[in-house]
Design an enzyme around this catalytic site. Sequence first.
Site, PDB file in Angstrom:
ATOM      1  N   GLU A   1       3.497  -2.498   1.623  1.00 31.30           N
ATOM      2  CA  GLU A   1       3.992  -1.096   1.933  1.00 31.30           C
ATOM      3  C   GLU A   1       5.262  -1.256   2.774  1.00 31.30           C
ATOM      4  O   GLU A   1       5.329  -1.897   3.631  1.00 31.30           O
ATOM      5  CB  GLU A   1       2.965  -0.076   2.134  1.00 31.30           C
ATOM      6  CG  GLU A   1       1.898  -0.045   1.675  1.00 31.30           C
ATOM      7  CD  GLU A   1       1.904   0.753   0.209  1.00 31.30           C
ATOM      8  OE1 GLU A   1       3.114   1.506   0.227  1.00 31.30           O
ATOM      9  OE2 GLU A   1       1.295   0.742  -0.382  1.00 31.30           O
ATOM     10  N   THR A   2       6.222  -0.558   2.494  1.00 24.70           N
ATOM     11  CA  THR A   2       7.335  -0.155   3.451  1.00 24.70           C
ATOM     12  C   THR A   2       7.312   1.387   3.705  1.00 24.70           C
ATOM     13  O   THR A   2       7.275   2.177   2.534  1.00 24.70           O
ATOM     14  CB  THR A   2       8.604  -0.621   2.815  1.00 24.70           C
ATOM     15  OG1 THR A   2       8.725  -1.997   2.848  1.00 24.70           O
ATOM     16  CG2 THR A   2       9.904  -0.089   3.971  1.00 24.70           C
TER      17      THR A   2
END
Length: 288
Positions: A46-47
């Site tokens: 995830e970002t």
Amino acid sequence: MQIPIFTVDAFTNRPFSGNPAAVCLLENDLDEDLHQKIATEMNLSETAFIRKLHPGDDFTNSSCFGLRWFTPANEVPLCGHATLASAAVLFHIQKNTNSVLTFVTLSGELKARQVEDRIVLDLPLYLTYPQVLQEVEELIKVAVGDMIVQDLRYSPDTKKLLVRLSDAYERSVLEKLQVSAQRFLSAEKTGKVKGLILTLKGSSSGKHKGHDFYSRYFAPWYGVLEDPVTGSAHAVLSSYWSEQLGKKEMLAFQCSRRGGELKISLRNDGRVDIAGQIAIVLKGNLTF
């Protein structure tokens, strides 16, 4: 353009374990397509993108922010570990002065607060329902081979399939299990599964005693073969194991190669508090 970016290992207090997330602080609106390009570049599960909701907001004094999460492949509706990482950046790096932070997300408002050496996330609690084996038999076979499955549940809200392995198995069996998650894509015929949770009841004896349950989590449908430590999966696991064990307070361990611990507390309002520690491992700027 320069965007401050941080890498935070969530659900651990040691660098290079737990679940890493990239966190971007957006001073200004970002072109829509750049969110995905940055997440693909970072190539972590995830970002997270934290944005200001009103003119005049700032990352040190404001208490409410927008938050979005992207895998390398697409945007997701909920990510626990990247929310933990985002709160860590605000509390520890920006020195945010508020006791509680609120994030406006695709899963509604999520709150984060500091309690001792942990950050506590207030997340939705997702119920699971019995799942007919025949519908997902090929997927289960690919995931666990001939292992004994004790229970099978499905969470329609999150599209996660929960597979509980027999209590006869030890944690080491779950850890050593070789899983080819890429093969899930062709084995899943129903179109309703977007994440697969393998879980096992905790042991009351031996060197790993103290954890109420163990899990591993796979989401190749989102481009994540195995996620190291997954807050959103525990929003499902919490309701299941609370019902099975008759407990509101639990300690869980996700048995990925990196591994991570989650402290769980079911609330009276139908939600769940999931707490974890963090380690900040990188500070920098995206430049483009």
